[in-house]
Design an enzyme around this catalytic site. Structure first.
Site, PDB file in Angstrom:
ATOM      1  N   ALA A   1       0.834  -1.211   0.000  1.00  0.00           N
ATOM      2  CA  ALA A   1       0.000   0.000   0.000  1.00  0.00           C
ATOM      3  C   ALA A   1       0.872   1.267   0.000  1.00  0.00           C
ATOM      4  O   ALA A   1       1.979   1.254   0.518  1.00  0.00           O
ATOM      5  CB  ALA A   1      -0.896  -0.008   1.231  1.00  0.00           C
TER       6      ALA A   1
ATOM      7  N   GLY B   1       0.642  -5.617  -0.027  1.00  0.00           N
ATOM      8  CA  GLY B   1      -0.170  -5.645  -1.235  1.00  0.00           C
ATOM      9  C   GLY B   1       0.630  -6.096  -2.453  1.00  0.00           C
ATOM     10  O   GLY B   1       0.069  -6.666  -3.400  1.00  0.00           O
TER      11      GLY B   1
ATOM     12  N   GLU C   1       0.413  -9.752  -2.365  1.00  0.00           N
ATOM     13  CA  GLU C   1      -0.973 -10.152  -2.690  1.00  0.00           C
ATOM     14  C   GLU C   1      -1.230 -10.044  -4.191  1.00  0.00           C
ATOM     15  O   GLU C   1      -1.887 -10.891  -4.787  1.00  0.00           O
ATOM     16  CB  GLU C   1      -1.961  -9.279  -1.904  1.00  0.00           C
ATOM     17  CG  GLU C   1      -1.920  -9.581  -0.408  1.00  0.00           C
ATOM     18  CD  GLU C   1      -2.850  -8.685   0.391  1.00  0.00           C
ATOM     19  OE1 GLU C   1      -2.687  -7.449   0.310  1.00  0.00           O
ATOM     20  OE2 GLU C   1      -3.734  -9.207   1.085  1.00  0.00           O
TER      21      GLU C   1
ATOM     22  N   GLU D   1       1.568  -6.392   7.391  1.00  0.00           N
ATOM     23  CA  GLU D   1       0.434  -5.572   7.852  1.00  0.00           C
ATOM     24  C   GLU D   1       0.239  -5.612   9.357  1.00  0.00           C
ATOM     25  O   GLU D   1      -0.175  -4.623   9.959  1.00  0.00           O
ATOM     26  CB  GLU D   1      -0.854  -6.008   7.144  1.00  0.00           C
ATOM     27  CG  GLU D   1      -0.961  -5.592   5.694  1.00  0.00           C
ATOM     28  CD  GLU D   1      -0.214  -6.493   4.722  1.00  0.00           C
ATOM     29  OE1 GLU D   1       0.537  -7.399   5.165  1.00  0.00           O
ATOM     30  OE2 GLU D   1      -0.371  -6.299   3.514  1.00  0.00           O
TER      31      GLU D   1
END
Ligand code: NAD
Length: 704
Positions: free
Chosen positions: A61, A102, A105, A125
């Protein structure tokens, strides 16, 4: 463009390009979505490679979007991953360097993955009090197995790609490239092979289609939950990570995704997560000084000198040796020098014994250290850090000598804890080169470095010291010149308040337990017993002359008069068995306090834990407000960084200033007014700082 589109023959290459770490901000996500569509629509394109420019595949992110609506605006990362999954053409993730959050991911949403050697792979995270919210907890267990994935998700720690690729049965990486340079050609080849393999319409491989089970099922998750719960009692996120992975192993893929989403959203709202995200940003903000921009070039630091090989000088030197920077250490006598060197070696050897350091590395580091009794040996040092006795006269002699010897442009730093850096600078003809570098003890361990900006400190000196702090892995915070700088100036009020609590009837152990229950690593009395009560006694004596209006509880002086200096004398606020650190309640101290209260005419009262904790924390907050208002700290978050990295304030509460913001400043002031009515309390103590009153009147908070 934060996502570039190029082609190599019949392969489209989408390159994330959002420095520094290709954060997946809105523009980047939109760029990837657009590029995917373009590739899908182009009949000449048979396959797609997704990679990252610069020094990362993606760090996840974009922190600049934290707490803004952009973070949740479409296309979200989940939507981009869905677009990849639906892509009729194979998408290959070509990952390198950093594959985190992210970023990982996103790679897990691709059909194939190829990694360059030495990638750092993580779902970090949890360190921000949340969990991966774009399928990470559901997909990672499918490619690495439940246990490995859960360990990574709960710890947030990075694992090397080679280690992961070596795990039996892993499906995270389909291929490792031979070297960093061959990543792209190999990725393009892999994409072409995939295109050929699926040309006939065979389904593309998706991580969602892989099984996810654990042989011990329920029993394993029960065990994992208990372990994690025990290790993270004040933080909700690790436990929710376990629940999310359990969902991955027990629910259908899309149900597990929905559960992950639900858990993610509940965590985003917790004060703990808000605090951790705040700190993450605060640490980065602390490195920036409003009037020292990137245009100010730092000076080059190749050689360091340290004056004084005592407690601090030794630890300070180790920081530079660890970073490969040569250090010359100066003492007044051979004995002190030998002792200092022996301590440094002993500290390194202890790390070898624990398996944290190799012997040859110790020898390399020790070889960078040059001991000397001769100041002439430091005349070519780029930075000199003084760590001699805390006496102005001694500092004066040292700085006059340094002024005469140091080369032009050398930075002259003092590690003083309490003395006036401007006065020290004035002992030289070059006050612009003088700065405070206030390390904390043990200096080789503690993260915090207060950088004390004198009235005449040059901007490039500040830029240099801030950059150097990064090199030696410290968290630097700039403080103006005042007695105690940010941290110790605040702790003085906290200690005064702790003393008033004793006067009123609390015991040292009650005070310590109350604030430890609040989350502090150590209460004030255990802490001062460790640091030495005699040191603060000397400081109080000096301050009594300088600031006669500053009232303290007499109990700390009475303790020192009893010869109880703390752990070093096996007696302080507590009793200690010789050589042991375990604090045991002391009868002698209880009697001394009883006598002391009698002499003041006080009938002791029972004080609740909540009142104790709030009085100590609000003592910090009120002084923090004065520090802000005086311009000693540039921003409230700097104060919080000081308290979290140097003083054991509970991380999950975000520091005293954020704590006050979250409690509501109106309520903080109301509590102060209540405390001021305590019969034994110093009403002047609880006079709210003008800035605090102003913020309450304006309905604002410390953090804007
Ligand atoms: P220390 O007494 O352990 O060490 C001081 C050393 O300086 C001694 O070895 C002494 O021989 C040497 N010295 C004295 N005069 C000298 C000179 N002219 N030239 C070279 N060497 C000289 O003290 P310390 O605890 O290391 O503290 C040093 C400084 O660091 C002080 O200013 C102190 O306030 C500051 N400080 C201490 C702590 C702490 O927790 N100990 C924390 C932060 C800052």
């Amino acid at each position: 463009m934060t996502a570039q589109y190029t082609t190599q023959g019949d392969v489209a290459v989408i390159t994330l390009n959002n420095p520094p770490v290709n954060g997946l901000g809105l523009a980047t996500r939109q760029g990837v979505a657009d590029a995917l569509e373009k590739a899908s629509a182009d009949p000449a394109i048979k396959a797609i490679v997704l990679t990252g420019a610069g020094k990362a595949f993606s760090g996840g992110a974009d922190i600049r979007e934290f707490n803004t609506s952009k973070a949740t605006q479409e296309p979200t990362l989940r939507s981009v991953i869905a677009a990849i999954e639906y892509s009729p053409k194979p998408v290959v993730a070509a990952v390198h360097s950093v594959v985190m959050g992210g970023g990982l991911e996103l790679a897990l949403g691709c059909h194939y993955r190829i990694a360059a050697p030495g990638c750092k792979v993580a779902l970090p995270e949890v360190k921000l009090g949340i969990l991966p919210g774009a399928g990470g907890t559901v997909r990672l267990p499918r490619v690495l197995g439940v246990e490995t994935a859960l360990n990574m998700i709960v710890s947030g720690e990075a694992v090397d790609s080679q280690r992961l690729a070596a795990l039996p049965g892993q499906k995270l990486f389909d291929q490792l490239s031979a070297c960093a340079d061959s990543l792209m050609p190999e990725a393009v080849a892999l994409a072409q092979e995939a295109a050929a393999r699926h040309a006939g319409g065979a389904a593309l491989p998706l991580v969602r289609d892989l099984p996810c089970t654990h042989p011990q099922g329920e029993a394993y998750f029960l065990f994992a939950g208990n372990t994690v719960q025990g290790m993270s009692k004040n933080l909700p996120a690790p436990m929710k990570c376990v629940q999310a992975v359990e969902g991955a192993a027990t629910l259908k893929f899309d149900e597990a995704l929905a559960k992950e989403r639900e858990l993610f959203q509940s965590l985003m709202q917790t004060p703990e997560s808000r605090a951790l995200r705040y700190i993450f940003a605060a640490e980065r903000a602390a490195a920036k000084i409003a009037d020292v921009g990137p245009e100010i070039a730092p000076r080059e630091i190749k050689k360091v000198a340290v004056i004084g090989a005592g407690t601090m000088g030794g630890g300070i030197s180790m920081n530079f040796l660890n970073a490969g920077i040569p250090v010359t250490i100066v003492e007044t006598g051979q004995q002190a020098l030998d002792k200092g060197l022996a301590t440094i070696r002993k500290n390194y050897e202890a790390q070898v014994k624990k398996g944290k350091l190799k012997q040859d590395v110790v020898e390399q580091r020790m070889a960078l250290l040059k001991p000397t009794l001769n100041y002439e040996d430091i005349k070519d040092a780029d930075l000199v850090i003084e760590a001699v006795f805390e006496e102005m006269g001694v500092k004066e002699a040292v700085f006059k000598k340094l002024d005469a010897i140091a080369k032009p442009g050398a930075i002259l730093a003092t590690n003083t804890s309490t003395l006036n850096v401007d006065r020290i600078a004035a002992f030289t003809q070059r006050p612009q080169d003088v700065v405070g570098m206030h390390f904390f003890s043990p200096a080789n361990v503690m993260k915090l470095l207060e950088v004390v900006r004198g009235a005449k400190t040059a901007k490039d000196v500040l830029a240099t010291v801030m950059a150097l702090a990064k090199t030696i892995k410290k968290t630097a915070v700039v403080s103006g010149v005042c007695d105690g700088f940010i941290g110790n100036r605040m702790i003085e009020q906290y200690s005064r308040q702790a003393g008033f609590l004793l006067d009123e009837g609390a015991t040292p152990q009650q005070v310590d337990q109350a604030i430890e229950k609040f989350g502090f690593a150590m209460g004030p009395f255990r802490m001062i017993d460790m640091a030495g009560n005699d040191i603060s006694w000397a400081i109080r004596k000096r301050r009594a002359a300088e600031r006669p209006d500053m009232k303290y509880s007499k109990s700390a002086d009475l303790l020192c008069e009893m010869g109880r200096f703390g752990q070093k004398t096996s007696a302080g606020w507590y009793d200690y068995a010789p050589g042991k650190r375990e604090a045991m309640p002391s009868k002698a101290v209880a009697e001394m306090l009883e006598q002391h209260r009698k002499s003041l005419g006080i009938t002791p009262r029972k004080i609740g834990d909540q009142e104790i904790a709030l009085r100590l924390v609000y003592a910090l907050v009120n002084e923090g407000a004065r520090i802000l208002q005086d311009g000693i700290a540039g921003k409230a978050s700097d104060i919080d960084v000081v308290y979290l990295t140097g003083y054991g304030f509970p991380l999950w509460r975000g520091g005293p200033m954020l704590y006050a913001d979250q409690a509501g400043l109106f309520n903080v002031v109301q509590a102060m007014k209540r405390f001021a009515r305590n019969p034994r309390d110093d009403a002047a103590f609880w006079q709210p700082a003008p800035l605090l009153q102003k913020l309450v009147a304006e309905g604002k908070t410390f953090n804007g």
